[in-house]
Design a protein around this motif. Sequence first.
Motif, short mmCIF file in Angstrom:
data_model
loop_
_atom_site.label_atom_id
_atom_site.label_comp_id
_atom_site.label_asym_id
_atom_site.label_seq_id
_atom_site.Cartn_x
_atom_site.Cartn_y
_atom_site.Cartn_z
N ASN A 1 0.82 -1.21 0.00
CA ASN A 1 0.00 0.00 0.00
C ASN A 1 0.85 1.26 0.00
O ASN A 1 0.49 2.28 -0.61
N GLN A 2 2.00 1.20 0.67
CA GLN A 2 2.89 2.35 0.65
C GLN A 2 3.42 2.61 -0.75
O GLN A 2 3.52 3.76 -1.20
N ASP B 1 0.70 4.30 -2.70
CA ASP B 1 0.59 5.72 -2.34
C ASP B 1 1.72 6.54 -2.96
O ASP B 1 1.49 7.63 -3.51
N ASP B 2 2.92 6.00 -2.88
CA ASP B 2 4.09 6.74 -3.37
C ASP B 2 4.04 6.95 -4.88
O ASP B 2 4.64 7.90 -5.40
N ARG C 1 -7.34 5.18 -5.47
CA ARG C 1 -7.69 4.55 -4.20
C ARG C 1 -8.36 3.20 -4.39
O ARG C 1 -8.45 2.41 -3.45
N ASN D 1 -5.61 -1.68 -3.83
CA ASN D 1 -5.10 -1.94 -2.48
C ASN D 1 -4.43 -3.30 -2.48
O ASN D 1 -4.61 -4.14 -3.38
#
Length: 964
Positions: A335-336, A339-340, A345, A348
């Motif tokens: 998940n990181q 995000d990066d 969204r 996941n």
Amino acid sequence: MKTIYLLLFLSMAIILPAQRKKKSDEIPPATPADQRWEGYQQRLKLEDGSLVKNIPFRNVGPTVMSGRVVDLAVDPSDPSHFYAAYASGSLWETKNNGTSFDPIFDNQIVMTIGDIAVDWENDIIYVGSGENNSSRSSYSGYGIFKSSDNGESWENIGLTETHHIGRIILHPEDPNIIWVAALGHLYSENPERGVYKSTDGGKTWNKTLFVNNRTGIVELIMHPDNPDLLIAGAWEKDRKAWNFTEAGPGTAIYRSEDGGDTWNEIPDDSGFPDTDGTGRVGLAFAPSDANVVYAILDNQDRRPKEEEDDEGLSKDELRTMSNQQFLDLENKEINQFLDDNGFPREYNAVDIKKDIEAGKVKPIDLVIYTEDANSLLFDTPVKGGEMYRSDDAGKTWTKTHEDYIENMIFSYGYYFGQVRVDTQNPDVVYTMGVPIVRSEDGGKTFKNINEANVHVDHHALWINPADPRHLILGNDGGVYVSYDTGETWINCNSPSVGQFYSIAVDMTEPYNVYGGLQDNGVWKGPSTYEYSRRWYQDGKYPYERLMGGDGMQVAIDTRDNTTVYTGYQFGNYFRINTETGDRKYITPRHKLGDAPYRWNWEAPITLSVHNQDIVYFGSNRFHRSMNKGDDFETLSDDLTKGGKKGDVSYGTLTTISESPTRFGLIYVGSDDGLIHRSDNTGESWTKITDGLPENFWVSTVVASAHNEARVYASLNGYRWDNFRAMVYMSEDYGRTWKDISSNLPLEPVNVVKEDPVNEKIVYVGTDHGVYVSIDGGENYHAFSEGLPNTPVHDLIVHPRENELVLGTHGRGIYIGDASLVQEVNNEILAKTLHAFPMDAVTYSSRWGSKTWAWGDVIEAKTNVSFYSSTNGDGKVEIIFKDQVVSSTEIDADKGINILELPLETDESFKDLLEEEQKEEYEAAENGDFHLVVGEYTVRITIGDTNVETPLTIKAPRERPGRKE
């Protein structure tokens, strides 16, 4: 090493033609210079004989954001007098320190400029045409131009096949000696590149330095005290529509100690890089210490790979990771990574692991999802900008800094490459990129001097020899002046030189114009705009910026005139409410596991003319939203040839048009030459390019508003250095095509549009102007009144006001009245003389008086328009009660004539007019006698033929009386 390379190149050249024969047959050829000159003569012929040459255009700005300045030339005896060269907006002169400017290079074969030089002693201006920045819109020039009368007239003095000029150097003592650094063609190989020298003021030229057909000379400098010592920067590059190789082994620094007659490449052990990644180089001597030379290099070599941080998942790990290794990762770590790297969204770790287990995706798909040509262009880890210094006049070099110069030219140093040295301190040096920086320790460290009111992309800098605190800067935002070494800057942006990519209009009253500009965002402003400095007092500029970056296409929901769809490069589009400022990012994203969408630099977007809730959007596939962009469906497969490997997004859609006569009849065109038609709102597609030239950029496809089966298309060969005019029409939904380029000159076509009122009228915008056909493409006429020969990238006819709005790439927005053209038909053309109906004029008691005590006189006048089949002298008379009360001599042109007609008479008709208005008739404040309220006849006479049309001067509306 370079000698070996050159021998290999020459030996390969012997066998390459046979190897490339099939490929060269597919590549459109570059247009030779002599054919371009013939095209220019055709343009002049069309302008001179045009039926529409008297229809005036007005410039409506905007000016505040300005446009790309590529060079400056400042009068050493009076720094308030200087010239500013704009990339595609002409050469401008100021005599008041940039307070105002006048254009002096507007109507040559080209307007694009790479470099300028001025012989101040002899008042001679030299223009090196063809921008040297090698960007998407760096138009090709036509050699060197010379003016001895401050731009009143220009002479082309050769080097016409060089296309792009890096630098012009004038001998300080002998005005006949000129050196030119020529880059050559941008999109094709050619031998007309290198260093050229003239010893007779440009009458003849000798090429004294040549490397190869892909390597030109981008930089040339002369020793401050010894004009025989010259240093040249050679630059090897290869630009195509899909890829830009910005460096190569041909790049090098050369020195000459005999006035440029012979040249020697600096040796491999000089300290200056000598690799395949050596890119564009800029050079500058230190005026105060001529042994000191600086070089700014765009080093395209890759940076050494740094050790990855132990924390966090990397793309490189994912490239080789097995499915099981991915499944073993912690969800938090995945998940990181999401995000990066900007994943939506909806993605996941839990769901992606399920897809991995099901075989729907692989770990490498997470890398592919994030990468496209745009990321390759901007995120490639090259070394970037590097500064080198020589203390022996360019023989040996040392890099001035230990670390990388971060965040200055990134991976696109081809666009910059300029360095300047303080005129009194050899350790103070400036270099330009994003932003402009200054070093005070010989290039060891740098300081940003890009203040908040200054644009960030820089190309030109002049330092006052007498006072180095005084700087003049040129960049993508125009001209700036500083008197404190760049601590503060004054904007000098009065010229309208915006580089528009697109243009649009709304339906407010008066209507607004919208457009996206090169590196200056998206703007909206009133169609009634006139240049004025009044906004400094009012505090609000009439135009407002809607978006930053490179502004792109605009679509307006004309039901409310506040919902606007627009964005910046590579398909990053938004829905904006211009009243509230609310905006939503609407660009559709591909699904994980699918290939990324390819978005054109100027991705096409349009609203359905039948229901403006429906948004059509193009990547390499066709996307449709039924709810104003909240959600998109991807309805097509790839509608291009599939793209090509490179660092520029290619194989993309460039244009979308829906038929105004039938919902769901949609056409799209691509940058690799394909046109498709859908008959069912995008659900299925048919390729319709049979019979059209192959491999050309489809600049426009547009469905007719008058005939359902009719469609127009324009093709553009700019990215092959091919300058054919290519315009086509189909009367059977694109099954067959007819070439309607007709008598258009050799100029790449950017846009074709059909008139919304008269189906016989077709407008065409090219790299050098705008043309109209009044017979369905059989013949074209040039608009020219009030227009420079600037690239016209887009145009539209306002459906209510019948005004032709032009978006130019270099001179802002122009508007002209199209209503007279719309009225022209075969019946009118068959007449010797025809008068168009005149609008009624409202009488004003203030005619002849001043607007205020110190203002201008209010003139009584109107326009009379007529068509004449011949040139000739004549007169226009105003007749009242069978008496000629006014007569004006005229010199009529063949075609449409528009005459400003004074509504004045003389005192001899006082009794007649007094009787009409039934009150005493007196002269106005300025002594003129004006016509009064009444019915008049205007009679136009050319030779033995005359024609009449009525004119009404109506009474002003009465103001309501006060209650008594």
